[in-house]
Each structure stands twice: as C-alpha cells, then as structure tokens.
Design an enzyme around this catalytic site. Structure first.
Site, PDB file in Angstrom:
ATOM      1  N   ASP A  80      15.979 -13.321  39.570  1.00  0.00           N
ATOM      2  CA  ASP A  80      17.091 -13.750  40.413  1.00  0.00           C
ATOM      3  C   ASP A  80      16.675 -14.078  41.843  1.00  0.00           C
ATOM      4  OD1 ASP A  80      18.646 -13.474  38.230  1.00  0.00           O
ATOM      5  OD2 ASP A  80      19.760 -11.740  38.940  1.00  0.00           O
ATOM      6  N   HIS A  81      15.458 -13.683  42.230  1.00  0.00           N
ATOM      7  CA  HIS A  81      14.934 -13.979  43.565  1.00  0.00           C
ATOM      8  C   HIS A  81      13.504 -14.485  43.421  1.00  0.00           C
ATOM      9  CE1 HIS A  81      18.276 -11.844  45.524  1.00  0.00           C
ATOM     10  NE2 HIS A  81      18.207 -11.071  44.449  1.00  0.00           N
ATOM     11  N   HIS A  82      13.155 -15.509  44.189  1.00  0.00           N
ATOM     12  CA  HIS A  82      11.799 -16.068  44.156  1.00  0.00           C
ATOM     13  C   HIS A  82      10.891 -15.161  44.981  1.00  0.00           C
ATOM     14  CE1 HIS A  82       8.366 -18.546  44.130  1.00  0.00           C
ATOM     15  NE2 HIS A  82       8.940 -19.721  44.185  1.00  0.00           N
ATOM     16  N   TYR A  83      10.386 -14.122  44.330  1.00  0.00           N
ATOM     17  CA  TYR A  83       9.638 -13.081  45.028  1.00  0.00           C
ATOM     18  C   TYR A  83       8.168 -13.419  45.240  1.00  0.00           C
ATOM     19  CZ  TYR A  83       8.614 -11.814  40.160  1.00  0.00           C
ATOM     20  OH  TYR A  83       8.252 -11.841  38.845  1.00  0.00           O
TER      21      TYR A  83
END
Length: 185
Positions: A80-83
């Site tokens: 869900d997040h471009h880490y």
C-alpha cells in the site's frame, strides 16, 4: 423487534446505494457498525454477505455468495506504500490511494470464494485466494492461498484440517450446493 429489523434493512440499503454505490454489491448485504470498504479499482460482493462490526476491506476484492466475516476482520493490501523509494520516508512515500500510484500492488485482487467464514480478528493479505467453503480461525493472519473446504488458523495461517470429517460428507455437501468442486476434491 420489527422496528429494529426495519432500521437495519434501511441502513444496509443506504450503505449499498449511497456510501458504497461505486462498488458491485448483491442482495442480502449486511454490515455491522463502523465498517469501512474501499478498493482502488474493484470491489465485487456476492449475495448474502455479512461483515461484522469494526471490519475493513481496504484492497481490491471479489467476494462470493454466502460469505461471512466476524467482527474486526481486515483485508489489507501488501504494497500500500512505495517503501523502496530512496530518500523518501515511508510515511511520505506514494500510497495506493494516490491516483498516480504505479508500484507493486496495483492489480492485485483478493478472491474469497462462496461459503467462506472468516473468524473474529483475522487479517487477510491482499492478492490471495480463499477457497470455497473454507473457515479461517479467529485471530489468524492469512498470507497464502487457502485450499477449498479447509480450516486454517494461526499466525501465519496454516491448514489445520478439512472442513468435513469424511469424504462422503464433503462430496454430499458439494453435490447439494452444486459446487464447482464436486467430484474434484
């Protein structure tokens, strides 16, 4: 009792026709209090779906008929997040809710087939399939596909046993519900 049932039906109708109108939700939908449903591209919910209070769907999902979620069940995305952006803290990284998000997770669909029961407090990671007729034990974390007509539990969830005690009962059930798995399990 009649008045309470009427209020519940009106509330469910408002949820389907107003709050969740962009999604495809079949008849027989019921949501407990404080339920949130969101999918980036696709939420399809079959007939006679029950989702318990404080539950969340926050991923693209296709849910079959006669499925029930206990209270505090969550379906969440894996990416869900471009880490992995160098120099960008995770908190500030692009997230799947952003219209221009184009990293992992886009296009992942969670599939929950017919006649599934997901127990209280369970979390299902995005992109997996929970097979028809399966049960997920309370408090489980589902990270991999679940075999049809199986009981899974634990963190991470593992197969505990089949749903039926013997093959005759399973095959009888599959025949009676006209399952796509009849004769295959």
């Amino acid at each position: 009792m009649f008045i309470l049932n009427a209020i519940r039906q009106i509330r469910d109708l408002l949820l389907v026709k107003v709050l969740y109108r962009r999604y495809s939700i079949a008849e027989g939908f019921h949501a407990g209090l404080r339920v949130r449903i969101w999918g980036r591209d696709k939420v399809v919910i079959g007939r006679n779906f029950y989702i318990g209070r404080d539950s969340f769907i926050e991923a693209d999902v296709v849910i079959g008929d006669n499925v029930m979620f206990g209270n505090r069940v969550a379906i969440v995305g894996r990416y869900d997040h471009h880490y992995q952006l160098p120099g960008v803290p995770i908190r500030l990284a692009p997230q799947i809710r952003d219209p221009k998000y184009n990293w992992k997770g886009v296009g992942l669909i969670t599939i929950i087939e017919d006649d599934v029961w997901i127990g209280y407090g369970s979390t299902v990671m995005g992109g997996i399939t929970i097979g028809e007729g399966s049960i997920i034990g309370a408090g489980s974390l589902v990270t991999k596909d679940v075999e049809p007509y199986s009981i899974y539990a634990g963190v991470p969830a593992r197969k505990i046993r089949g749903r039926f005690d013997n093959d005759v009962d399973l095959q009888t059930h599959l025949k009676l519900v006209k399952s796509k798995y009849y004769g295959k399990l």
